[in-house]
Enzyme design. Sequence first.
Site, PDB file in Angstrom:
ATOM      1  N   GLY A 128       0.774  -1.239   0.000  1.00  0.00           N
ATOM      2  CA  GLY A 128       0.000   0.000   0.000  1.00  0.00           C
ATOM      3  C   GLY A 128       0.803   1.286   0.000  1.00  0.00           C
ATOM      4  O   GLY A 128       0.301   2.321   0.422  1.00  0.00           O
ATOM      5  N   SER A 129       2.034   1.231  -0.528  1.00  0.00           N
ATOM      6  CA  SER A 129       2.796   2.484  -0.553  1.00  0.00           C
ATOM      7  C   SER A 129       2.123   3.495  -1.487  1.00  0.00           C
ATOM      8  O   SER A 129       2.106   4.698  -1.203  1.00  0.00           O
ATOM      9  CB  SER A 129       4.254   2.246  -0.951  1.00  0.00           C
ATOM     10  OG  SER A 129       4.350   1.780  -2.266  1.00  0.00           O
ATOM     11  N   LEU A 137      -4.676  -6.936  -7.064  1.00  0.00           N
ATOM     12  CA  LEU A 137      -4.233  -8.074  -7.873  1.00  0.00           C
ATOM     13  C   LEU A 137      -5.344  -8.992  -8.365  1.00  0.00           C
ATOM     14  O   LEU A 137      -5.072  -9.984  -9.036  1.00  0.00           O
ATOM     15  CB  LEU A 137      -3.186  -8.868  -7.099  1.00  0.00           C
ATOM     16  CG  LEU A 137      -1.959  -8.025  -6.694  1.00  0.00           C
ATOM     17  CD1 LEU A 137      -0.897  -8.862  -6.028  1.00  0.00           C
ATOM     18  CD2 LEU A 137      -1.366  -7.283  -7.893  1.00  0.00           C
ATOM     19  N   LEU A 173      -8.885  -9.470 -10.723  1.00  0.00           N
ATOM     20  CA  LEU A 173      -9.548  -8.841 -11.868  1.00  0.00           C
ATOM     21  C   LEU A 173     -10.831  -8.184 -11.353  1.00  0.00           C
ATOM     22  O   LEU A 173     -11.628  -8.833 -10.667  1.00  0.00           O
ATOM     23  CB  LEU A 173      -9.877  -9.918 -12.901  1.00  0.00           C
ATOM     24  CG  LEU A 173     -10.436  -9.442 -14.226  1.00  0.00           C
ATOM     25  CD1 LEU A 173      -9.432  -8.548 -14.945  1.00  0.00           C
ATOM     26  CD2 LEU A 173     -10.779 -10.638 -15.114  1.00  0.00           C
ATOM     27  N   ASN A 202      -5.899   2.457 -13.075  1.00  0.00           N
ATOM     28  CA  ASN A 202      -4.931   1.476 -12.566  1.00  0.00           C
ATOM     29  C   ASN A 202      -3.513   1.983 -12.814  1.00  0.00           C
ATOM     30  O   ASN A 202      -3.267   2.718 -13.771  1.00  0.00           O
ATOM     31  CB  ASN A 202      -5.122   0.141 -13.300  1.00  0.00           C
ATOM     32  CG  ASN A 202      -4.165  -0.937 -12.815  1.00  0.00           C
ATOM     33  OD1 ASN A 202      -3.973  -1.123 -11.615  1.00  0.00           O
ATOM     34  ND2 ASN A 202      -3.548  -1.656 -13.745  1.00  0.00           N
ATOM     35  N   HIS A 214       0.368   0.462 -13.499  1.00  0.00           N
ATOM     36  CA  HIS A 214       1.088  -0.768 -13.842  1.00  0.00           C
ATOM     37  C   HIS A 214       2.586  -0.455 -13.863  1.00  0.00           C
ATOM     38  O   HIS A 214       2.995   0.554 -14.452  1.00  0.00           O
ATOM     39  CB  HIS A 214       0.621  -1.278 -15.206  1.00  0.00           C
ATOM     40  CG  HIS A 214       1.190  -2.616 -15.532  1.00  0.00           C
ATOM     41  ND1 HIS A 214       0.701  -3.775 -14.964  1.00  0.00           N
ATOM     42  CD2 HIS A 214       2.231  -2.981 -16.315  1.00  0.00           C
ATOM     43  CE1 HIS A 214       1.415  -4.797 -15.403  1.00  0.00           C
ATOM     44  NE2 HIS A 214       2.348  -4.345 -16.218  1.00  0.00           N
ATOM     45  N   ASP A 234      -5.363  -4.920 -18.280  1.00  0.00           N
ATOM     46  CA  ASP A 234      -4.238  -4.050 -18.658  1.00  0.00           C
ATOM     47  C   ASP A 234      -4.401  -3.440 -20.053  1.00  0.00           C
ATOM     48  O   ASP A 234      -3.441  -3.341 -20.821  1.00  0.00           O
ATOM     49  CB  ASP A 234      -2.913  -4.836 -18.613  1.00  0.00           C
ATOM     50  CG  ASP A 234      -2.430  -5.031 -17.176  1.00  0.00           C
ATOM     51  OD1 ASP A 234      -2.866  -4.283 -16.295  1.00  0.00           O
ATOM     52  OD2 ASP A 234      -1.613  -5.944 -16.963  1.00  0.00           O
TER      53      ASP A 234
HETATM   54  C1  GAR Z   1       2.993  -1.148  -7.535  1.00  0.00           C
HETATM   55  O1  GAR Z   1       4.296  -1.178  -8.046  1.00  0.00           O
HETATM   56  C2  GAR Z   1       2.006  -1.214  -8.682  1.00  0.00           C
HETATM   57  O2  GAR Z   1       2.463  -0.585  -9.838  1.00  0.00           O
HETATM   58  C3  GAR Z   1       1.897  -2.700  -8.881  1.00  0.00           C
HETATM   59  O3  GAR Z   1       1.869  -3.244  -7.590  1.00  0.00           O
HETATM   60  C4  GAR Z   1       2.699  -2.431  -6.755  1.00  0.00           C
HETATM   61  C5  GAR Z   1       1.955  -2.169  -5.461  1.00  0.00           C
HETATM   62  O4  GAR Z   1       2.810  -1.592  -4.513  1.00  0.00           O
HETATM   63  N1  GAR Z   1       0.713  -3.040  -9.629  1.00  0.00           N
HETATM   64  C6  GAR Z   1       0.667  -4.061 -10.484  1.00  0.00           C
HETATM   65  O5  GAR Z   1       1.621  -4.797 -10.666  1.00  0.00           O
HETATM   66  C7  GAR Z   1      -0.664  -4.232 -11.208  1.00  0.00           C
HETATM   67  N2  GAR Z   1      -0.538  -5.157 -12.303  1.00  0.00           N
HETATM   68  P1  GAR Z   1       2.192  -0.903  -3.218  1.00  0.00           P
HETATM   69  O6  GAR Z   1       1.248  -1.912  -2.566  1.00  0.00           O
HETATM   70  O7  GAR Z   1       3.364  -0.616  -2.328  1.00  0.00           O
HETATM   71  O8  GAR Z   1       1.480   0.338  -3.654  1.00  0.00           O
END
Ligand code: GAR
Length: 191
Positions: free
Chosen positions: A12-13, A85, A87, A100, A102, A143
């Site tokens: 969740g950053s 994560l 759908l 979203n 990516h 995506d």
């Molecule tokens: C982020 O890097 C985001 O781009 C990626 O998950 C990470 C979540 O980090 N998303 C995907 O890969 C979607 N296909 P976070 O929980 O620290 O925000």
Amino acid sequence: MKKIVILASGSGSNAENIIRYFTNHPSILADSVWSNKQDAFVLERAERLNVEAHHFTRKELNETDQLLIEFRKREIDLIVLAGFLLLLPQKFVREFLVVNIHPALLPAYGGKGMYGENVHRAVLANRETESGITIHLVDEVYDHGKILFRAKCPVDFQDTPESLAAKIHVLEMEHFPRTIEALLLGSTSST
Ligand code: GAR
């Protein structure tokens, strides 16, 4: 006031960064955070920042209208997927605006299974010289929706999945909230 809800599955950053960015914002409110993982750190981050944090099951998401009804009640303007994560069922995309992030330059390195570290490993395995982030609207294909913003970073031969993730993280922190703001407030540029 425009309202956003954040859906996330992990640390969740991004969610935290978005919440902080919109704290005391004159026109956008981070209403709540929702996770399919009961123990996801994102829920703790939200609570610490005094934002409502909720857990839901995959079954509730896919087989009931519970979440949909909740979002209607809250009169939200945007669903933000920040490391979500699963759908998102089509009924959400038909009714709400969904965005979203990516961690690669779509359309490359997208699709099922391509999340977090898997993406960086694939980019490194193919000896790419650049990667980056893509912020896009979500439609009914994984995506695939309209790209709102992309930013690039170089990939060096000594990069590891961790070091590449760190570069991507910097881009995400800088651009995701601003792109959301531009999307909701109608500005044409997010930079
Ligand atoms: C982020 O890097 C985001 O781009 C990626 O998950 C990470 C979540 O980090 N998303 C995907 O890969 C979607 N296909 P976070 O929980 O620290 O925000």
